[in-house]
Write a protein that holds these residues in place. Structure first.
Motif, mmCIF file in Angstrom:
data_model
loop_
_atom_site.group_PDB
_atom_site.id
_atom_site.type_symbol
_atom_site.label_atom_id
_atom_site.label_comp_id
_atom_site.label_asym_id
_atom_site.label_seq_id
_atom_site.Cartn_x
_atom_site.Cartn_y
_atom_site.Cartn_z
ATOM 1 N N LEU A 340 30.847 36.786 32.124
ATOM 2 C CA LEU A 340 32.177 36.685 33.189
ATOM 3 C C LEU A 340 31.069 34.970 34.305
ATOM 4 O O LEU A 340 32.120 34.379 34.357
ATOM 5 C CB LEU A 340 32.841 36.327 33.829
ATOM 6 N N ASN A 341 30.732 35.681 35.075
ATOM 7 C CA ASN A 341 30.296 34.877 35.544
ATOM 8 C C ASN A 341 28.880 35.379 36.397
ATOM 9 O O ASN A 341 28.832 36.556 36.009
ATOM 10 C CB ASN A 341 31.376 34.498 36.947
ATOM 11 N N PHE A 344 30.267 39.502 37.497
ATOM 12 C CA PHE A 344 31.008 40.187 36.489
ATOM 13 C C PHE A 344 30.718 40.002 34.752
ATOM 14 O O PHE A 344 30.683 38.771 34.382
ATOM 15 C CB PHE A 344 32.739 40.268 37.228
ATOM 16 N N LEU A 351 36.569 44.726 32.649
ATOM 17 C CA LEU A 351 36.385 44.106 33.536
ATOM 18 C C LEU A 351 35.306 44.724 33.936
ATOM 19 O O LEU A 351 35.554 45.812 34.453
ATOM 20 C CB LEU A 351 36.938 43.285 34.486
ATOM 21 N N GLU A 368 37.666 39.230 44.554
ATOM 22 C CA GLU A 368 37.310 38.119 43.219
ATOM 23 C C GLU A 368 37.984 38.856 41.861
ATOM 24 O O GLU A 368 38.508 38.522 40.583
ATOM 25 C CB GLU A 368 36.018 37.422 43.397
ATOM 26 N N ALA A 369 37.702 40.009 41.825
ATOM 27 C CA ALA A 369 38.398 40.666 40.828
ATOM 28 C C ALA A 369 38.990 40.852 40.094
ATOM 29 O O ALA A 369 39.866 40.267 39.110
ATOM 30 C CB ALA A 369 37.675 42.252 41.099
ATOM 31 N N LEU A 372 40.031 37.589 38.758
ATOM 32 C CA LEU A 372 39.620 36.890 37.015
ATOM 33 C C LEU A 372 40.871 38.080 36.383
ATOM 34 O O LEU A 372 40.463 37.338 35.339
ATOM 35 C CB LEU A 372 38.228 38.111 37.143
ATOM 36 N N GLN A 375 43.320 36.155 35.555
ATOM 37 C CA GLN A 375 43.025 34.318 35.328
ATOM 38 C C GLN A 375 42.343 34.293 33.896
ATOM 39 O O GLN A 375 42.145 33.832 32.318
ATOM 40 C CB GLN A 375 41.765 33.955 35.504
ATOM 41 N N ASN A 376 42.228 35.902 33.367
ATOM 42 C CA ASN A 376 41.879 36.525 31.719
ATOM 43 C C ASN A 376 43.356 37.436 31.155
ATOM 44 O O ASN A 376 42.352 38.395 31.973
ATOM 45 C CB ASN A 376 40.787 36.744 31.699
ATOM 46 N N SER A 417 48.236 31.904 40.690
ATOM 47 C CA SER A 417 48.183 32.672 39.627
ATOM 48 C C SER A 417 49.036 32.132 38.321
ATOM 49 O O SER A 417 50.190 33.126 38.912
ATOM 50 C CB SER A 417 47.335 33.946 39.019
ATOM 51 N N GLN A 424 48.104 42.505 39.032
ATOM 52 C CA GLN A 424 47.726 42.688 39.953
ATOM 53 C C GLN A 424 47.308 43.399 41.121
ATOM 54 O O GLN A 424 46.359 43.800 42.146
ATOM 55 C CB GLN A 424 46.509 41.412 39.603
#
Length: 890
Positions: A340-341, A344, A351, A368-369, A372, A375-376, A417, A424
């Protein structure tokens, strides 16, 4: 002090054989032993107590088995199953037994077993028993996962142990319910069980055994481990790599806590009770050593501990089941991994961190987790091994982390987001990240308020507010919340709304005004996260005023242009009004599902609409009351003349009514009333009209309009009759005409919180009951037969009465807060009658167990009640009589 009674197995059998009443002797033996265990509670490990209780019951079981001549037979065995099979018994737990037979029993054995079971009941044990052959057990286990699970925990108390061993072998994973099938079935069983409790650890009266985060979730883990690894110990999960020693310590500590609560709950209730009902919560808090503090009750401290333990167990259960899923169900599945990056990757749609040192090397990845994940939205979740790493590394979150611009930017990315914000934030809370990043939020996790109004903990409520805000984006919510959805789309920066939702209750439990304290926290949050000064002031204003709109709508007369003007001045502009309206709708819906009904929705909508009109008119150009009255009269007159009613006849009728009526009622309702008054056949009878207020501007309830000669006890008689009909009064407008008639409008809902609808039989019943009551208001029944709800009886709500004069409207306001109960309004009406007081208007609000009602009153001459001595006597009488009724729990 020895935990168990000092008597050997043989001595106990001898005592039973020698006793004239062996059942009574066994009952006393158990009672004395239980008393010793209860006395040892403060100084003894709970595991020791639970096992000692099982051991004591073992003694009686084995002795009773011998007492009835069953000890020397090879074709039968007495087997403990369930919790008893694990050697774990609480004071009033069911004692689950299996009488295991090699073959169908002959009559003599049947007779002995029947006497044995009757004896067990005679000595006071709650027995759950089954008498089955080995083959019957095998057949049942093959079809029923519950039976198979019970057999896994079986242990022989007396008789032929080979029978149990054969049963265990024949029902083992080699023959039925292999690891994969067993795990899948138990997981589905848990999912179904959790749904019965709304998939939350935070129920108002939680079930400490079956709800999420309860004892059954721990047993679920143990069952799967036993089936797959053939281990009898949760500690073995450490050696098998599924739990770290630290996680096992948390699991053990949480289990012990729930056992302690359950032990005391059984002792207190003297039955196998596993629900923390309001009936028991206060006493349990005392038993477990909690005390009141300056800001919170002892029961609130107790329940906060309970909810935090339930949450910790729920997270461990979630993590372990995912690990089991990988090892048991998906061991043969080919893994699909894509990056993913740099930090991650995605493994089988979950994830995960790209290497074990990610959080150590890049602490910002802790936030960040979740960005992400938002975002996904196609990701199913966070992989268990990464969850474990998140929980372990959350200790890195300190002031330096919180003030790092990288981290504050990540958190604002999350708030902005487009997907899964609520999910989240909830995930962050469950894994302990949100409470560490926002310590002020960490303080409210598990915090409950001991009332029926707030049915969620503060943290759960807060996140539900944000969820409600997010839901307004969806088309399917437009029908349910049309205005809120429309307003939401006009908000220039939705993230400011989410921030206000996050902070609106964050200061609860600290003492002081939580709105003011929360506003200070909100300002600090906005400054730390780089928001502009204007944005920060807006968020702080929303937090400070988050109750203002609901209080104004529900407790003030919003048909009064002065009330609307004052509220408009407080709001200031349309931007603040829009944000506050959406926050208010989301907040009410997240407090208690029963609070949001069509009537409250209509009040907020009316206040929003009138305030918006006032703001557009300009705060320097308020509407004059006389203009309002004239416009209403003209509009109503046009409606009536369009229906061919005579203008002079209408004016004659209106001449004696007075201006107050045209200020409080809408043109459509005035036309409805007037038409009925002009057309009625018998002017001597009271006029009772009923219709849905959705047909008028006041959508949301059923209107009852009454026109009848005014009498001193008219209000009391009317509300008593409405209460007896099972209706809830939401609003009352009492207007007395110049010629001595009362024109009263009541907005009511049925017991389900909805309007009456087009139930014509019900409408006719209401009309007939009220008409008969109002013909002879002096004869009405002074009591209401409906019982107070069970939950309400456990709350102490001291009556508070505040009396003040409304100089602008020439009347006196009486604000009463007390315990809600059937007949309350009628009782208050009788007190007003004794003091020769007339009710001119009333705002009725029931918030959980608390009634918060405001009455606008005058003396018999229509003047405010200005005598200080009379006001003091009225205040004292209301407090004394309502508190006396409350304490009587009638």
């Amino acid at each position: 002090m020895s935990l168990l009674p000092a008597i050997s197995q043989d001595a106990l059998l001898d005592a039973l054989q020698e006793s004239a009443q062996p059942g009574q002797y066994a009952r006393q033996f158990l009672a004395q032993g239980q008393e010793r265990l209860n006395q040892a509670f403060e100084t003894t490990d709970i595991t020791e107590l639970v096992q000692a209780r099982a051991g004591m019951v073992d003694q009686v079981m084995i002795a009773a088995w011998s007492l009835f001549g069953l000890a020397n037979r090879d074709d039968v065995a007495l087997v403990a199953v369930g919790g008893y099979g694990r050697g774990e018994l609480h004071p009033c737990s069911d004692v689950d037994l299996l009488v295991l037979l090699s073959n169908a029993p002959e009559q003599a054995l049947r007779d002995s077993l029947e006497r044995f079971v009757a004896f067990l009941w005679d000595m006071g044990l709650e027995i759950g028993h089954a008498v089955r052959t080995l083959d019957e057990c095998v057949d049942l286990a093959r079809d029923d996962i519950t039976v198979a699970t019970n057999i896994m925990e079986a242990r022989t108390l007396a008789g032929n142990d080979i029978l149990r061993e054969q049963l265990e072998d024949r029902t083992g994973p080699e023959h039925m319910w292999d690891s994969a099938a067993f795990f899948a079935a138990k997981w589905q069983e848990q999912t179904t069980r959790h749904k019965r409790f709304n998939d939350t650890e935070y129920n108002l009266e939680p079930d400490l055994k079956n709800a999420p985060g309860g004892l059954r979730d721990v047993q679920m883990i143990a069952w799967v481990a036993k089936r797959h690894f053939n281990t009898d110990s949760l500690e073995a999960l450490v050696s098998n790599g599924f739990l770290t020693p630290e996680e096992y310590g948390v699991l053990r500590k949480c289990l012990d806590y729930l056992w302690e609560v359950r032990w005391q709950l059984h002792v207190q209730t003297e039955r196998n009770e596993n629900r923390l009902l309001f009936d028991h919560q206060r006493q349990l808090a005392d038993r477990l050593g909690h005390e009141n503090s300056s800001a919170n009750l002892a029961v609130e401290h107790f329940m906060k501990d309970f909810y935090r333990v339930a949450l910790a167990l729920s997270v461990l259960n979630e993590m372990l089941l995912q690990l089991f899923d990988e090892v048991i169900l998906r061991s043969d599945t080919q893994e699909q991994v894509r990056p993913l990056n740099r930090r991650f990757q995605v493994r089988n749609d979950y994830l995960e961190i790209s290497n074990p040192d990610v959080f150590e090397q890049h602490p910002s990845a802790l936030l960040e987790a979740f960005v992400l994940m938002a975002q996904n939205p196609d990701l199913k979740g966070i992989r268990a091994s990464t969850v474990r790493a998140l929980i372990y590394h959350r200790r890195q979150i300190n002031d330096a982390f919180r003030n790092d611009p990288t981290n504050t930017n990540l958190f604002m990315q999350l708030l902005r987001s487009p997907h899964a914000l609520f999910s989240q934030l909830r995930r962050m809370k469950r894994y302990g990240i949100l409470g560490k990043y926002l310590p002020e939020f960490g303080n409210i996790i598990g915090m409950m308020q001991y009332d029926l109004f707030h049915i969620y903990t503060v943290d759960a409520h807060t996140l539900l507010v944000i969820k409600n805000m997010r839901r307004l984006r969806y088309e399917d919510l437009r029908e349910e919340f049309p205005l809120a959805s429309e307003v939401f789309y006009r908000l220039p920066k939705p993230e400011l709304l989410y921030a206000s939702g996050l902070y609106h209750d964050i200061a609860k439990g600290r003492g002081g005004d939580h709105s003011e304290l929360g506003a200070d926290d909100a300002i600090a949050f906005c400054q730390r996260h780089g928001l502009t000064a204007w944005d920060g002031k807006l968020v702080a204003w929303l937090v400070r005023n988050h109750l203002t709109m609901s209080v104004t709508a529900q407790r003030k007369d919003i048909s009064d242009p002065d009330v609307v003007y004052d509220f408009a001045r407080k709001v200031g502009d349309l931007v603040h009004l829009d944000y506050l309206y959406v926050l208010t709708v989301a907040d009410i819906n997240a407090t208690n599902p029963t609070l949001w009904n069509s009537w409250r929705a209509s009040l907020l909508r009316q206040l929003y609409t009138e305030t918006k009109r006032a703001l557009r008119r300009g705060l320097n150009n308020p509407v004059e009351k006389q203009d309002w009255i004239d416009e209403t009269r003209d509009a109503a007159l046009r409606l009536l003349t369009d229906r061919d009613h005579d203008g002079p006849e209408i004016e004659t009728l209106w001449a004696n009514i007075g201006d107050e009526y045209f200020l409080r009622e809408t043109p459509r309702d005035i036309a409805w009333h007037t038409e009925a008054l002009l057309d009625r056949e018998d002017p001597e009878d009271p006029l009772v009209l009923i219709r849905e207020s959705s047909q008028s501007v006041l959508a949301g309830g059923s209107q009852i309009f009454i026109y009848t000669p005014d009498t001193r006890n008219l209000f009391s008689a009317t509300v008593n009759a409405i209460d007896s009909l099972g209706l809830t009064i939401m609003d009352a407008r009492i207007i007395t005409s110049v010629d001595g008639f009362s024109l009263d409008t009541y907005i009511v809902l049925d017991e389900q919180g909805t309007p009456i609808g087009e139930d014509w039989a019900r409408i006719e019943q209401i009309r007939k009951t009220l008409t008969e009551t109002l013909k002879y208001p002096d004869r009405y029944a002074s009591t209401v037969s409906r019982r107070m709800p069970r939950r309400n009886k456990h709350f102490d709500v001291p009556t508070q009465v505040v009396i003040s004069n409304d100089i602008v409207n020439d009347r006196t306001a009486v604000d009463i807060q007390t315990l809600d109960r059937p007949g309350l309004l009628a009782h208050i009406g009788r007190i007003f009658m004794r003091f020769e007081i007339l009710v001119q208007n009333a705002r009725i609000a029931t918030l959980g167990e608390r009634a918060e009602d405001v009455f606008f009153i005058t003396d018999l001459d229509g003047e405010p009640v200005s005598d200080p001595t009379l006001c003091q006597e009225l205040q004292q009488t209301l407090k004394q009589e309502l508190d006396a009724k409350n304490n009587g729990n009638t």
